[in-house]
Design a protein around this motif. Structure first.
Motif, PDB file in Angstrom:
ATOM      1  N   ARG A 156      49.157  32.877  26.965  1.00 48.62           N
ATOM      2  CA  ARG A 156      49.506  34.387  27.538  1.00 48.62           C
ATOM      3  C   ARG A 156      50.027  34.069  28.855  1.00 48.62           C
ATOM      4  O   ARG A 156      49.797  33.680  29.312  1.00 48.62           O
ATOM      5  CB  ARG A 156      47.843  34.375  27.305  1.00 48.62           C
ATOM      6  N   LYS A 173      50.697  36.615  30.740  1.00 47.58           N
ATOM      7  CA  LYS A 173      49.706  38.045  30.922  1.00 47.58           C
ATOM      8  C   LYS A 173      51.205  38.704  32.002  1.00 47.58           C
ATOM      9  O   LYS A 173      51.565  39.947  31.353  1.00 47.58           O
ATOM     10  CB  LYS A 173      48.883  37.602  32.010  1.00 47.58           C
ATOM     11  N   HIS A 201      32.776  34.387  24.934  1.00 46.38           N
ATOM     12  CA  HIS A 201      33.436  32.621  24.383  1.00 46.38           C
ATOM     13  C   HIS A 201      32.318  31.519  24.776  1.00 46.38           C
ATOM     14  O   HIS A 201      32.261  30.827  24.703  1.00 46.38           O
ATOM     15  CB  HIS A 201      34.319  32.628  24.488  1.00 46.38           C
ATOM     16  N   SER A 221      32.037  26.779  36.933  1.00 43.67           N
ATOM     17  CA  SER A 221      33.307  27.057  35.839  1.00 43.67           C
ATOM     18  C   SER A 221      34.234  26.955  35.879  1.00 43.67           C
ATOM     19  O   SER A 221      35.482  27.913  35.143  1.00 43.67           O
ATOM     20  CB  SER A 221      32.664  28.144  34.827  1.00 43.67           C
ATOM     21  N   PHE A 230      39.525  30.064  23.931  1.00 47.71           N
ATOM     22  CA  PHE A 230      38.470  28.660  24.626  1.00 47.71           C
ATOM     23  C   PHE A 230      37.900  27.553  23.612  1.00 47.71           C
ATOM     24  O   PHE A 230      38.606  27.537  22.697  1.00 47.71           O
ATOM     25  CB  PHE A 230      37.036  29.794  24.831  1.00 47.71           C
ATOM     26  N   ASN A 252      37.614  26.289  36.634  1.00 43.49           N
ATOM     27  CA  ASN A 252      38.342  25.238  35.838  1.00 43.49           C
ATOM     28  C   ASN A 252      38.589  24.960  34.158  1.00 43.49           C
ATOM     29  O   ASN A 252      39.105  25.026  33.187  1.00 43.49           O
ATOM     30  CB  ASN A 252      38.706  23.304  35.781  1.00 43.49           C
ATOM     31  N   THR A 253      37.178  25.555  34.208  1.00 43.83           N
ATOM     32  CA  THR A 253      36.793  25.701  32.183  1.00 43.83           C
ATOM     33  C   THR A 253      37.106  27.076  32.075  1.00 43.83           C
ATOM     34  O   THR A 253      37.452  26.708  31.270  1.00 43.83           O
ATOM     35  CB  THR A 253      34.906  25.156  31.884  1.00 43.83           C
ATOM     36  N   LEU A 254      37.178  27.452  32.930  1.00 44.49           N
ATOM     37  CA  LEU A 254      37.742  28.896  32.985  1.00 44.49           C
ATOM     38  C   LEU A 254      38.850  29.083  34.115  1.00 44.49           C
ATOM     39  O   LEU A 254      38.490  28.847  35.286  1.00 44.49           O
ATOM     40  CB  LEU A 254      37.084  30.140  33.080  1.00 44.49           C
ATOM     41  N   SER A 255      40.196  29.632  33.513  1.00 43.06           N
ATOM     42  CA  SER A 255      41.365  30.246  35.003  1.00 43.06           C
ATOM     43  C   SER A 255      40.420  31.436  35.250  1.00 43.06           C
ATOM     44  O   SER A 255      39.789  32.127  35.240  1.00 43.06           O
ATOM     45  CB  SER A 255      42.069  31.018  33.602  1.00 43.06           C
ATOM     46  N   ASP A 256      40.860  30.842  36.872  1.00 48.05           N
ATOM     47  CA  ASP A 256      41.128  32.234  38.183  1.00 48.05           C
ATOM     48  C   ASP A 256      40.773  33.600  37.090  1.00 48.05           C
ATOM     49  O   ASP A 256      39.654  34.208  37.123  1.00 48.05           O
ATOM     50  CB  ASP A 256      42.142  32.233  39.061  1.00 48.05           C
ATOM     51  N   ASP A 257      41.995  33.993  36.797  1.00 51.45           N
ATOM     52  CA  ASP A 257      42.770  35.144  35.784  1.00 51.45           C
ATOM     53  C   ASP A 257      40.940  35.960  34.482  1.00 51.45           C
ATOM     54  O   ASP A 257      40.730  36.592  34.736  1.00 51.45           O
ATOM     55  CB  ASP A 257      43.304  34.860  35.056  1.00 51.45           C
ATOM     56  N   GLU A 258      40.802  34.504  33.910  1.00 52.92           N
ATOM     57  CA  GLU A 258      38.859  35.525  33.051  1.00 52.92           C
ATOM     58  C   GLU A 258      38.553  35.272  34.189  1.00 52.92           C
ATOM     59  O   GLU A 258      37.249  36.343  32.952  1.00 52.92           O
ATOM     60  CB  GLU A 258      39.105  33.475  32.281  1.00 52.92           C
ATOM     61  N   GLY A 274      37.044  24.351  25.205  1.00 51.63           N
ATOM     62  CA  GLY A 274      36.306  23.538  25.615  1.00 51.63           C
ATOM     63  C   GLY A 274      36.474  23.174  27.496  1.00 51.63           C
ATOM     64  O   GLY A 274      36.918  24.367  27.742  1.00 51.63           O
ATOM     65  N   SER A 275      36.172  22.168  28.214  1.00 52.27           N
ATOM     66  CA  SER A 275      35.671  21.983  29.445  1.00 52.27           C
ATOM     67  C   SER A 275      36.445  22.356  30.076  1.00 52.27           C
ATOM     68  O   SER A 275      36.622  22.483  31.703  1.00 52.27           O
ATOM     69  CB  SER A 275      35.379  20.377  29.919  1.00 52.27           C
ATOM     70  N   ASP A 276      38.147  21.927  29.816  1.00 51.02           N
ATOM     71  CA  ASP A 276      39.007  22.246  31.176  1.00 51.02           C
ATOM     72  C   ASP A 276      39.969  23.393  30.345  1.00 51.02           C
ATOM     73  O   ASP A 276      41.079  23.512  30.962  1.00 51.02           O
ATOM     74  CB  ASP A 276      39.760  20.967  31.357  1.00 51.02           C
ATOM     75  N   HIS A 277      39.939  24.342  30.116  1.00 52.63           N
ATOM     76  CA  HIS A 277      40.538  25.035  29.280  1.00 52.63           C
ATOM     77  C   HIS A 277      41.006  26.081  30.362  1.00 52.63           C
ATOM     78  O   HIS A 277      42.471  25.837  29.582  1.00 52.63           O
ATOM     79  CB  HIS A 277      39.858  25.672  28.478  1.00 52.63           C
ATOM     80  N   GLY A 278      40.413  26.043  31.285  1.00 53.04           N
ATOM     81  CA  GLY A 278      41.388  26.588  32.330  1.00 53.04           C
ATOM     82  C   GLY A 278      42.019  26.789  33.240  1.00 53.04           C
ATOM     83  O   GLY A 278      42.448  26.918  33.448  1.00 53.04           O
ATOM     84  N   ALA A 279      42.447  25.130  32.877  1.00 55.93           N
ATOM     85  CA  ALA A 279      43.097  24.701  33.565  1.00 55.93           C
ATOM     86  C   ALA A 279      44.616  24.645  32.923  1.00 55.93           C
ATOM     87  O   ALA A 279      45.708  23.613  33.107  1.00 55.93           O
ATOM     88  CB  ALA A 279      42.828  23.248  34.433  1.00 55.93           C
ATOM     89  N   HIS A 301      48.219  30.299  30.358  1.00 53.54           N
ATOM     90  CA  HIS A 301      47.000  29.893  30.284  1.00 53.54           C
ATOM     91  C   HIS A 301      46.987  29.661  28.719  1.00 53.54           C
ATOM     92  O   HIS A 301      47.024  30.303  28.165  1.00 53.54           O
ATOM     93  CB  HIS A 301      46.532  30.681  31.203  1.00 53.54           C
TER      94      HIS A 301
END
Lengths: 162, 121
Positions: free
Chosen positions: B70, B72, A72, A129, B105, A131-137, B107-112, B101
């Motif tokens: 999800r 996990k 992605h 990256s 995907f 916060n653009t990706l989570s720690d898990d990702e 965008g820019s803050d997806h991971g948060a 989480h």
């Protein structure tokens, strides 16, 4: 006195301008010595987090998670296989986009790979990256990097095929 | 002869026990529905308190692009298309704090983009 200062300032500005005109900022391949010094420095000094281990269990499901996250986000520069397949500018960046299956990348520890994905690397095109990706990702991507498929086996990223 | 005298008592006891059983069997609980809106890069509400053993349905609505959620640790996930709604039905079987989480995907803050479940007794 004022005149002398202005003269010095003028000469300095001229020297800077002249220097700027002689600097070549075209993106070209770095020299061997430059690459060698940078690689050593990154592996041993600059890239932190050497000792952290991957909290994820290395199994098929976790690797698939990593492959999904990678496909992605990372494919634009690294290709689906992590080996730049189909990425038209991979060799034209300075430094060029490395093959993630190569020794230069694989010799980082899992913790260092996580750190690189979190914070990026300067000077290169690698962005941070966190916060653009989570720690898990990110950890799942690190797992995927340890299980990359054969180069070219996954085709080219869709964005470059039409 | 004796068993003939005892039989009605046994039958009565069995009937009484059956009635008790019917009365004490809990009625099937209607799952609690909780609406959650997903919008770049937050879930609203972002924290939800749940009771262990209480069935729940998270109704996930996308207010913009495709999203997902999800958990996990709980082994549950749902995805939702752009502007659409999807449901995630489950019954929390253990207490604790579980962070889910966004799984698509976005965008820019997806991971948060996270949603926290607090499961209590």
């Amino acid at each position: 006195m004022v005149r002398a200062c202005l003269t010095i300032l003028g000469v300095t500005l001229l020297a800077i301008l002249a220097g700027v005109f002689f600097i070549d900022i075209k993106a070209g391949p770095p020299g061997k010595a430059e690459m060698g010094i940078m690689n050593w420095s990154k592996h041993n000094i600059l890239v932190k987090n050497k000792k952290q281990t991957n909290p994820l269990t290395d199994n098929a499901a976790a690797v698939t998670d990593g492959k999904d996250a990678f496909s992605h986000y990372c494919v634009a520069c690294h290709g689906l296989d992590g080996q730049n397949t189909g990425v038209p500018f991979a060799d034209r960046m300075s430094p060029p986009v490395p093959s993630l299956a190569g020794k230069g990348v694989q010799s980082y520890t899992d913790g260092q790979l996580k750190w690189i994905i979190d914070y990026g690397i300067w000077p290169s095109g690698m962005p941070g990256s966190k916060n653009t990706l989570s720690d898990d990702e990110i950890w799942s991507i690190v797992l995927y990097l340890r299980h990359l498929p054969q180069a070219g086996s996954m085709g080219e990223p869709e964005m470059y095929t039409h | 002869m004796k068993w003939k005298a005892v039989l009605p008592s046994v039958l009565a006891a069995m009937l009484f026990a059956a009635l008790l059983l019917v009365q004490t069997t809990p009625a099937e609980t209607t799952p609690r529905r909780i609406e959650v809106t997903a919008k770049r890069f937050t879930f609203t509400p972002g924290d939800i308190a749940l009771k262990k053993g209480e069935p729940v349905i998270l109704v996930l609505k996308s207010a913009d692009v495709p999203h997902g959620i999800r958990f996990k640790e709980l082994g549950i996930e749902t995805k939702v298309g752009k502007g659409q709604t999807s449901e995630l039905a489950f019954t929390p079987a253990k207490t604790g704090t579980f962070v889910g989480h966004c799984s698509v995907f976005c965008g820019s803050d997806h991971g948060a983009m996270a949603l926290t479940l607090h499961v209590v007794d």
